[in-house]
Design a protein around this motif. Structure first.
Motif, PDB file in Angstrom:
ATOM      1  N   GLU A  61      -3.391   3.748  -1.754  1.00 33.70           N
ATOM      2  CA  GLU A  61      -3.540   3.038  -3.019  1.00 33.70           C
ATOM      3  C   GLU A  61      -2.803   1.702  -2.936  1.00 33.70           C
ATOM      4  N   ASN A  62      -3.488   0.643  -3.324  1.00 36.95           N
ATOM      5  CA  ASN A  62      -2.849  -0.662  -3.344  1.00 36.95           C
ATOM      6  C   ASN A  62      -1.798  -0.692  -4.435  1.00 36.95           C
ATOM      7  N   THR A  63      -0.644  -1.224  -4.101  1.00 36.92           N
ATOM      8  CA  THR A  63       0.434  -1.316  -5.109  1.00 36.92           C
ATOM      9  C   THR A  63       0.744  -2.742  -5.444  1.00 36.92           C
ATOM     10  N   MET A  88       0.848  -1.167   0.000  1.00 37.07           N
ATOM     11  CA  MET A  88       0.000   0.000   0.000  1.00 37.07           C
ATOM     12  C   MET A  88       0.893   1.229   0.000  1.00 37.07           C
TER      13      MET A  88
END
Length: 64
Positions: free
Chosen positions: A62-64, A1
């Protein structure tokens, strides 16, 4: 994240989350008529105004 500064590209997602959170949290507390007034367009405009304030920082995860 990853934590990022919100940009105009994020506004639709931020507006959707804002509306959903209000509708779920305040159902039965605030009139349904008031909750139904929340629209993506109005909420996006609200967040544009918030992002444009010099003394405010809007962050997203944001999910990475």
């Amino acid at each position: 994240m990853e934590i990022l500064d919100a940009t105009y590209a994020h506004l639709n997602s931020v507006a959707q989350i804002h509306i959903k959170a209000w509708r779920e949290t305040y159902k039965g507390v605030v009139s349904q008529q008031h909750l139904d007034k929340f629209t993506i367009e109005k909420t996006e405009k609200y967040w544009v105004d918030v992002i444009n304030q010099n003394n405010t920082r809007v962050l997203i995860a944001e999910n990475t």
